[in-house]
Design a protein around this motif. Structure first.
Motif, PDB file in Angstrom:
ATOM      1  N   ILE A   1       0.873  -1.177   0.000  1.00  0.00           N
ATOM      2  CA  ILE A   1       0.000   0.000   0.000  1.00  0.00           C
ATOM      3  C   ILE A   1       0.905   1.221   0.000  1.00  0.00           C
ATOM      4  N   ALA A   2       0.582   2.165  -0.858  1.00  0.00           N
ATOM      5  CA  ALA A   2       1.362   3.410  -0.863  1.00  0.00           C
ATOM      6  C   ALA A   2       1.073   4.163   0.432  1.00  0.00           C
ATOM      7  N   LEU A   3       2.102   4.817   0.943  1.00  0.00           N
ATOM      8  CA  LEU A   3       1.978   5.498   2.232  1.00  0.00           C
ATOM      9  C   LEU A   3       0.889   6.559   2.249  1.00  0.00           C
ATOM     10  N   ASP A   4       0.700   7.207   1.104  1.00  0.00           N
ATOM     11  CA  ASP A   4      -0.298   8.284   1.079  1.00  0.00           C
ATOM     12  C   ASP A   4      -1.695   7.762   0.766  1.00  0.00           C
ATOM     13  N   SER A   5      -1.841   6.430   0.697  1.00  0.00           N
ATOM     14  CA  SER A   5      -3.187   5.920   0.415  1.00  0.00           C
ATOM     15  C   SER A   5      -3.523   4.722   1.287  1.00  0.00           C
ATOM     16  N   ILE A   6      -3.146   4.814   2.570  1.00  0.00           N
ATOM     17  CA  ILE A   6      -3.565   3.768   3.509  1.00  0.00           C
ATOM     18  C   ILE A   6      -5.081   3.913   3.698  1.00  0.00           C
ATOM     19  N   PRO A   7      -5.837   2.879   3.346  1.00  0.00           N
ATOM     20  CA  PRO A   7      -7.298   3.019   3.381  1.00  0.00           C
ATOM     21  C   PRO A   7      -7.838   2.998   4.812  1.00  0.00           C
ATOM     22  N   PRO A   8      -9.124   3.374   4.987  1.00  0.00           N
ATOM     23  CA  PRO A   8      -9.744   3.310   6.316  1.00  0.00           C
ATOM     24  C   PRO A   8      -9.717   1.867   6.838  1.00  0.00           C
ATOM     25  N   LEU A   9      -9.767   1.733   8.157  1.00  0.00           N
ATOM     26  CA  LEU A   9      -9.632   0.431   8.799  1.00  0.00           C
ATOM     27  C   LEU A   9     -10.669  -0.584   8.284  1.00  0.00           C
ATOM     28  N   GLN A  10     -11.884  -0.111   8.077  1.00  0.00           N
ATOM     29  CA  GLN A  10     -12.953  -1.007   7.615  1.00  0.00           C
ATOM     30  C   GLN A  10     -12.568  -1.682   6.299  1.00  0.00           C
ATOM     31  N   GLN A  11     -11.956  -0.900   5.427  1.00  0.00           N
ATOM     32  CA  GLN A  11     -11.531  -1.420   4.132  1.00  0.00           C
ATOM     33  C   GLN A  11     -10.313  -2.343   4.282  1.00  0.00           C
ATOM     34  N   LEU A  12      -9.417  -1.980   5.202  1.00  0.00           N
ATOM     35  CA  LEU A  12      -8.235  -2.818   5.452  1.00  0.00           C
ATOM     36  C   LEU A  12      -8.632  -4.187   5.977  1.00  0.00           C
ATOM     37  N   VAL A  13      -9.563  -4.203   6.935  1.00  0.00           N
ATOM     38  CA  VAL A  13      -9.934  -5.451   7.614  1.00  0.00           C
ATOM     39  C   VAL A  13     -10.897  -6.269   6.755  1.00  0.00           C
ATOM     40  N   GLY A  14     -11.667  -5.604   5.902  1.00  0.00           N
ATOM     41  CA  GLY A  14     -12.587  -6.300   5.005  1.00  0.00           C
ATOM     42  C   GLY A  14     -13.626  -7.112   5.762  1.00  0.00           C
ATOM     43  N   ASP A  15     -13.726  -8.408   5.429  1.00  0.00           N
ATOM     44  CA  ASP A  15     -14.696  -9.278   6.093  1.00  0.00           C
ATOM     45  C   ASP A  15     -14.202  -9.778   7.446  1.00  0.00           C
ATOM     46  N   GLY A  16     -13.001  -9.395   7.808  1.00  0.00           N
ATOM     47  CA  GLY A  16     -12.420  -9.899   9.053  1.00  0.00           C
ATOM     48  C   GLY A  16     -12.908  -9.123  10.263  1.00  0.00           C
ATOM     49  N   TYR A  17     -12.113  -9.128  11.310  1.00  0.00           N
ATOM     50  CA  TYR A  17     -12.501  -8.444  12.536  1.00  0.00           C
ATOM     51  C   TYR A  17     -11.279  -7.839  13.206  1.00  0.00           C
ATOM     52  N   LEU A  18     -11.542  -6.867  14.053  1.00  0.00           N
ATOM     53  CA  LEU A  18     -10.499  -6.321  14.930  1.00  0.00           C
ATOM     54  C   LEU A  18     -11.022  -6.434  16.349  1.00  0.00           C
ATOM     55  N   ALA A  19     -10.206  -6.973  17.230  1.00  0.00           N
ATOM     56  CA  ALA A  19     -10.665  -7.203  18.598  1.00  0.00           C
ATOM     57  C   ALA A  19      -9.651  -6.694  19.604  1.00  0.00           C
ATOM     58  N   VAL A  20     -10.174  -6.274  20.752  1.00  0.00           N
ATOM     59  CA  VAL A  20      -9.335  -6.023  21.926  1.00  0.00           C
ATOM     60  C   VAL A  20      -9.450  -7.270  22.791  1.00  0.00           C
ATOM     61  N   THR A  21      -8.320  -7.921  23.049  1.00  0.00           N
ATOM     62  CA  THR A  21      -8.347  -9.166  23.817  1.00  0.00           C
ATOM     63  C   THR A  21      -7.543  -9.005  25.089  1.00  0.00           C
ATOM     64  N   LEU A  22      -8.142  -9.394  26.201  1.00  0.00           N
ATOM     65  CA  LEU A  22      -7.428  -9.407  27.479  1.00  0.00           C
ATOM     66  C   LEU A  22      -7.028 -10.841  27.763  1.00  0.00           C
ATOM     67  N   LEU A  23      -5.734 -11.063  27.955  1.00  0.00           N
ATOM     68  CA  LEU A  23      -5.209 -12.408  28.167  1.00  0.00           C
ATOM     69  C   LEU A  23      -4.563 -12.478  29.549  1.00  0.00           C
ATOM     70  N   PRO A  24      -5.371 -12.744  30.582  1.00  0.00           N
ATOM     71  CA  PRO A  24      -4.793 -12.813  31.929  1.00  0.00           C
ATOM     72  C   PRO A  24      -3.889 -14.038  32.063  1.00  0.00           C
ATOM     73  N   ASP A  25      -2.869 -13.933  32.936  1.00  0.00           N
ATOM     74  CA  ASP A  25      -1.977 -15.072  33.167  1.00  0.00           C
ATOM     75  C   ASP A  25      -2.768 -16.266  33.696  1.00  0.00           C
ATOM     76  N   ALA A  26      -3.787 -15.985  34.484  1.00  0.00           N
ATOM     77  CA  ALA A  26      -4.642 -17.056  35.004  1.00  0.00           C
ATOM     78  C   ALA A  26      -6.088 -16.678  34.713  1.00  0.00           C
ATOM     79  N   GLY A  27      -6.896 -17.647  34.377  1.00  0.00           N
ATOM     80  CA  GLY A  27      -8.309 -17.378  34.129  1.00  0.00           C
ATOM     81  C   GLY A  27      -8.605 -17.191  32.653  1.00  0.00           C
ATOM     82  N   ASP A  28      -9.874 -16.923  32.371  1.00  0.00           N
ATOM     83  CA  ASP A  28     -10.339 -16.871  30.983  1.00  0.00           C
ATOM     84  C   ASP A  28      -9.955 -15.566  30.311  1.00  0.00           C
TER      85      ASP A  28
END
Ligand SMILES: [Zn+2]
Length: 290
Positions: free
Chosen positions: A101-128
């Motif tokens: 991707i050219a630096l001056d044409s990085i598309p919006p996140l929705q277009q970058l991710v497409g049909d995929g997803y973006l998530a915030v994940t909390l990964l504790p050392d213990a527990g779920d």
């Protein structure tokens, strides 16, 4: 007040007269460390740098013994993104774009991710672990994450992220949980912060930046926390990943290939196993000699 360096640190702060907190982060050596592991394009460096800066900002606002990760997967332009920060501000990340991707044409996140997803994940050392999906309508990562907090926590939140392919930096403001927030004060602080340029965010020390934005507001800084590149992979973790396959599958695998190699995407470490390691992989005690 001692000057907080511009190298690889995170600083939390509070406004004296407003129920608003903030976090500032600057990444330099940790970016270089991450980028040295793979041959990334300029666009990949910028997206990964901003994502890791965001992961540090988010991880400073929650109590967590473990890791916080921003994770994206998809079949669109952005195939894979993982940006992690531990509670000790150890960071690592990996990114893969399908095309250049050219630096001056990085598309919006929705277009970058497409049909995929973006998530915030909390990964504790213990527990779920916990995963929250980030809405993608906002355009840039910083706007999508602000939407995420507004929806999931009902906390007015704003982020400013910057990266130039070598360094990355970020600023986050968030209304304190529990208090009925003052919309007018929030709007005032947000308006001040929104005047920040990318060059200022990347180039100013924490003190200089906060003075430039909020010199009339009264800001209380917590001690700076060091941020560093740090991979959490280990022999034990790689063994555990293999152990999930079970004895039968592992025996089949070793019958097909004499050596099984596991490469860490984050740091490039190689973990190699042969059939002789089967017992240790499965966590069996070594046979007694006597
Ligand atoms: Zn690793």
């Amino acid at each position: 007040m001692s000057d907080v360096t511009r190298t690889d640190s995170a600083v939390r702060f509070l406004f004296s007269a407003a129920a608003v907190r903030g976090v500032w982060v600057h990444l330099d050596a940790s970016c270089r460390n991450m980028f040295a592991r793979k041959s990334y394009s300029a666009a990949e460096r910028i997206l990964l740098g901003e994502s890791v800066a965001a992961a540090v900002l988010l991880s400073r606002t929650i109590k967590l013994q473990g890791r916080l990760a921003l994770q994206a997967r998809g079949q669109g332009l952005l195939r894979l993104l993982v940006a992690e920060s531990t509670q000790d501000a150890g960071v690592r990340g990996v990114i893969e774009l399908a095309d250049s991707i050219a630096l001056d044409s990085i598309p919006p996140l929705q277009q970058l991710v497409g049909d995929g997803y973006l998530a915030v994940t909390l990964l504790p050392d213990a527990g779920d672990s916990y995963q929250g999906i980030v809405p993608l309508a906002g355009g840039r990562l910083q706007d999508c994450l602000a939407d995420y907090f507004a929806l999931s926590e009902q906390l007015p939140t704003a982020l400013w992220l910057a990266a130039d392919g070598e360094r990355a930096a970020g600023l986050m403001l968030q209304a304190l949980p529990g208090d009925a927030h003052d919309a007018e004060v929030w709007h005032h602080l947000h308006t001040l912060a929104a005047t920040l340029t990318q060059a200022e965010l990347l180039g100013l020390s924490c003190e200089a930046l906060l003075h430039r934005l909020f010199h009339q507001e009264g800001v209380q800084l917590f001690p700076a926390e060091a941020v560093q590149f740090q991979c959490t992979c280990s022999v034990e973790r790689s063994r555990n990943a293999l152990a999930i396959l079970g004895r039968d599958e592992l025996q089949k695998l070793f019958a097909e290939q004499p050596e099984v190699t596991m490469d860490c995407h984050f740091c490039g470490a190689n973990y190699r196993y042969t059939a002789d390691d089967l017992g240790e992989i499965l966590g069996e005690p070594p046979a007694l000699l006597h």
